[in-house]
Design an enzyme around this catalytic site. Structure first.
Site, PDB file in Angstrom:
ATOM      1  N   ASP A  13      49.128  42.847  31.666  1.00 54.36           N
ATOM      2  CA  ASP A  13      47.351  42.554  32.461  1.00 54.36           C
ATOM      3  C   ASP A  13      48.138  41.246  34.177  1.00 54.36           C
ATOM      4  OD1 ASP A  13      45.248  42.339  32.704  1.00 54.36           O
ATOM      5  OD2 ASP A  13      44.266  41.005  31.761  1.00 54.36           O
ATOM      6  N   ASP A  15      44.830  38.747  35.242  1.00 54.02           N
ATOM      7  CA  ASP A  15      44.173  37.615  35.292  1.00 54.02           C
ATOM      8  C   ASP A  15      44.005  37.497  33.752  1.00 54.02           C
ATOM      9  OD1 ASP A  15      42.317  37.016  37.691  1.00 54.02           O
ATOM     10  OD2 ASP A  15      41.853  39.352  36.792  1.00 54.02           O
ATOM     11  N   ASP A 209      45.585  39.129  27.005  1.00 52.91           N
ATOM     12  CA  ASP A 209      44.605  37.854  26.589  1.00 52.91           C
ATOM     13  C   ASP A 209      43.525  38.679  26.114  1.00 52.91           C
ATOM     14  OD1 ASP A 209      43.474  38.400  29.610  1.00 52.91           O
ATOM     15  OD2 ASP A 209      42.533  37.758  29.500  1.00 52.91           O
TER      16      ASP A 209
END
Length: 259
Positions: A13, A15, A209
């Site tokens: 990922d 961000d 995250d």
């Protein structure tokens, strides 16, 4: 995990893993360099459909992160590929930005508000009442409802912003029709990304995250999953989910030795 095959391909990922509020996370540049130098297939993924690959390459480059265009995979690209597979040469009424419209043009789609096959909802910072009204009427008239991703909020330096999932809920409330979400946690986005780089889930890993999107999508796609604690999900949150990542680490810097 001892019987798992070595990791040959990486999906990560963006961000919360590589950057946070426009600033690179320490160790992200070294991780990406090691990936590039290794020659192993990899993709940087984002559910954000606003930007094209070229836009994201330039934005990351300005932050000091070198990610080639071909190593970027967005929910817009996954959505365009899905629609091209479902109905080649179709038409769509689109609410979104250049990342989504460019991806649909590239697969041969016609963008129109006249009897489209699909209404496609993506991310934009300028949702208009007129465009949403048109989308509602077209869905009610029989257009199939597709959305790039189910994220209800997105990050900004000023705080959370309403995102695609929230706007999709508005259209659903007005039409009674739920969209098909292509982006994470739908494993379709992951499998399409793996296919794009010629990778196999058995020997691939997903870094994210968020438990509810990144880890869930990686798990359902059959990949090893790594949760980093530099973004949304924090240690206290993990046990509230009925599934777990393969491994939890502080940040992406802790994974460089696995390449």
């Amino acid at each position: 995990m001892a019987d798992r095959k070595p990791i040959d391909s990486w999906l990560t990922d963006m961000d919360g893993v590589l950057i946070h509020e426009g600033v690179p996370i320490p160790g992200a540049d070294a991780f990406l360099k090691k990936l590039r130098d290794s020659g192993r297939p990899f993709l940087v993924l984002t559910n954000n459909s606003i930007y094209t690959r070229r836009d994201l390459h330039a934005r990351l480059r300005r932050m000091g992160l070198d990610v080639p265009e071909e190593n970027i995979w967005t929910s817009a690209l996954a959505t365009a590929q899905f629609l091209a597979d479902q109905r080649p040469g179709g038409s769509a009424y689109v609410i979104g930005e250049a990342g989504l419209t460019t991806a649909l043009h590239d697969v041969g789609y016609v963008l129109t508000d006249h009897d489209p096959d699909f209404v496609v909802l993506g991310e934009t910072r300028t949702y208009s009442f007129e465009a949403l009204t048109k989308a509602v009427r077209l869905v009610n008239a029989g257009a199939r409802f597709i959305a790039t991703n189910p994220d209800n909020v997105g990050p900004s330096t000023e705080g959370d912003l309403p995102a695609t999932g929230s706007v999709a809920a508005l259209i659903t409330a007005a039409t009674g029709r739920k969209p098909y979400f292509v982006g994470k946690p739908n494993p379709l986005m992951m499998r399409a990304g793996l296919n794009a780089i010629g990778a196999h889930s058995e020997t691939s890993a997903m870094i994210g995250d968020r438990m509810d999107t990144d880890v869930l999508a990686g798990l359902e796609a059959g990949m090893r999953t790594f949760l980093v604690l530099t973004g949304v999900t924090q240690p206290k949150d993990i046990d509230s989910f009925p599934f777990r990542p393969s491994q939890v680490v502080d940040s992406i810097a802790d994974l460089a030795d696995l390449i």
